[in-house]
Write a protein that holds these residues in place. Structure first.
Motif, PDB file in Angstrom:
ATOM      1  N   THR A 163      47.403 -57.825  10.884  1.00  0.00           N
ATOM      2  CA  THR A 163      48.460 -58.301   9.986  1.00  0.00           C
ATOM      3  C   THR A 163      49.548 -58.920  10.848  1.00  0.00           C
ATOM      4  O   THR A 163      49.942 -58.347  11.867  1.00  0.00           O
ATOM      5  N   ARG A 182      46.286 -53.730   1.459  1.00  0.00           N
ATOM      6  CA  ARG A 182      44.854 -53.988   1.576  1.00  0.00           C
ATOM      7  C   ARG A 182      44.056 -53.081   0.636  1.00  0.00           C
ATOM      8  O   ARG A 182      43.130 -53.530  -0.053  1.00  0.00           O
ATOM      9  N   ASN A 221      42.061 -54.285  -2.934  1.00  0.00           N
ATOM     10  CA  ASN A 221      40.648 -53.916  -3.042  1.00  0.00           C
ATOM     11  C   ASN A 221      40.424 -53.131  -4.334  1.00  0.00           C
ATOM     12  O   ASN A 221      39.442 -53.354  -5.056  1.00  0.00           O
ATOM     13  N   ILE A 261      41.674 -58.725  -0.028  1.00  0.00           N
ATOM     14  CA  ILE A 261      42.294 -59.759   0.800  1.00  0.00           C
ATOM     15  C   ILE A 261      41.222 -60.506   1.591  1.00  0.00           C
ATOM     16  O   ILE A 261      40.283 -59.910   2.118  1.00  0.00           O
ATOM     17  N   ASN A 278      39.104 -62.179   4.318  1.00  0.00           N
ATOM     18  CA  ASN A 278      38.793 -61.873   5.725  1.00  0.00           C
ATOM     19  C   ASN A 278      39.129 -60.442   6.140  1.00  0.00           C
ATOM     20  O   ASN A 278      39.134 -60.136   7.339  1.00  0.00           O
ATOM     21  N   ASP A 279      39.395 -59.565   5.200  1.00  0.00           N
ATOM     22  CA  ASP A 279      39.720 -58.179   5.561  1.00  0.00           C
ATOM     23  C   ASP A 279      38.457 -57.492   6.083  1.00  0.00           C
ATOM     24  O   ASP A 279      37.495 -57.311   5.342  1.00  0.00           O
ATOM     25  N   GLY A 307      37.421 -55.900   2.673  1.00  0.00           N
ATOM     26  CA  GLY A 307      37.094 -57.189   2.080  1.00  0.00           C
ATOM     27  C   GLY A 307      35.764 -57.194   1.346  1.00  0.00           C
ATOM     28  O   GLY A 307      35.114 -56.160   1.177  1.00  0.00           O
ATOM     29  N   GLN A 337      42.416 -60.144   8.272  1.00  0.00           N
ATOM     30  CA  GLN A 337      42.911 -60.316   6.915  1.00  0.00           C
ATOM     31  C   GLN A 337      44.061 -61.316   6.813  1.00  0.00           C
ATOM     32  O   GLN A 337      44.910 -61.391   7.681  1.00  0.00           O
TER      33      GLN A 337
END
Length: 311
Positions: free
Chosen positions: A141, A238, A242, A248, A250-251, A255, A266
């Protein structure tokens, strides 16, 4: 240090905090740790309970232990400093930078970089491994992070965080179309039952967590949102997105399962901070540009580079 007094009923930690109120060197947390670790005697007896009640004629002796030298290496790593004065600094944290050393991450952290600036005035409340660190954001992040240069600033900032007096706003790119213009995700978060490195929404062994969001723009397969958190749980934004089936982009942990993780991670950026300065009491308002990779992803999704600046 010795103190003699005749007092009404008062907690030991409160008495010492008041007795040392003029000092910027000894914070509430520092004093409580001194008591806990046996460095305070009351009438000749070691007292380790911070809520011990004092009453009548008392004599207190406080011993300040020698500060252990840090074992963290100072490294010359460039930091994007958004704001700095004698008491605090605010860093726009780069992607893939861990905030402080830990298991498997002893080099290349923000703390290594802060020490590499010859920063001699970082608060000690976080201990020798986390000097100056008031709060954290995840490794992948990006965005704004406050660092305290002295214990007084650290103590005040910690209380402000506890009382939700620091406004933090994030920008996130999430999968799918969120049809509502705004929403509130009110769902408790606890440790994942199968993977101890992850968090999850859970009804048991969890803590209250609330994330507010507004839609900035709906793109081809994604939605650009801004988020303001009322609580600061681990991985909160995040986990919450979910949970509502809009993870989010590309988490790597929360993801889409079919999504191939990227080195960037992410699409989550700590974009805005607003708070009263812990020492001067002046309002501080700061913003940080999105990373290039984040902007490129917005454009790839059919948006334009400055879509996020509409907030």
């Amino acid at each position: 240090m010795k103190f003699k007094a005749n007092v009404e009923k008062v907690r030991l930690d409160k008495y010492l905090v008041d007795a040392l109120a003029e000092s910027t060197e000894y914070s509430r947390s520092f004093i409580q740790n001194l008591i806990k670790n046996g460095h305070v005697t009351v009438n000749g007896n070691i007292e380790t309970k911070q809520n011990f009640n004092l009453q009548g004629e008392i004599e207190i002796e406080v011993t300040i232990p020698e500060v252990k030298p840090s074992t963290i290496n100072a490294e010359k790593i460039d930091l994007d400093i958004i704001y700095e004065d004698d008491d605090i600094l605010v860093v726009n944290k780069a992607n893939n930078m861990v905030v402080h050393p830990g298991a498997g991450n002893t080099e290349g952290t923000m703390v290594n970089a802060l020490l590499g600036r010859d920063e001699k005035f970082l608060s000690s409340i976080g201990g020798v491994e986390r000097p100056g660190i008031v709060h954290r954001i995840d490794k992948q992040t990006t965005g704004l992070l406050i660092v305290a240069k002295n214990d007084k600033a650290h103590q005040v900032l910690t209380e402000m965080l506890k009382n939700h007096e620091i406004y933090k706003e994030y920008v996130a790119l999430v999968w799918g179309e969120i049809k509502e213009e705004k929403g509130i995700i009110d769902a408790p978060i606890g440790r994942h039952q199968n993977d101890r490195k992850k968090m999850m929404v859970a009804s048991k062994n969890s803590k209250y967590a609330v994330t507010n969001f507004d839609v900035i723009k709906r793109l081809d397969q994604t939605t650009l949102v801004k988020c303001a958190i009322e609580t600061g749980r681990t991985h909160q934004i995040r986990v919450h997105f979910n949970f509502i089936k809009h993870p989010i982009v590309n988490d790597p942990a929360y993801g889409k399962l079919a999504e191939k993780p990227t080195d960037f991670g992410q699409m989550l950026h700590a974009y805005k901070l607003e708070f009263w300065h812990p020492i001067t009491k002046e309002m501080v308002k700061l913003k940080a540009e999105l990373p290039k990779e984040f902007k490129d992803k917005i454009i790839e999704e059919g948006g334009v580079e400055n879509d996020w600046k509409t907030i």
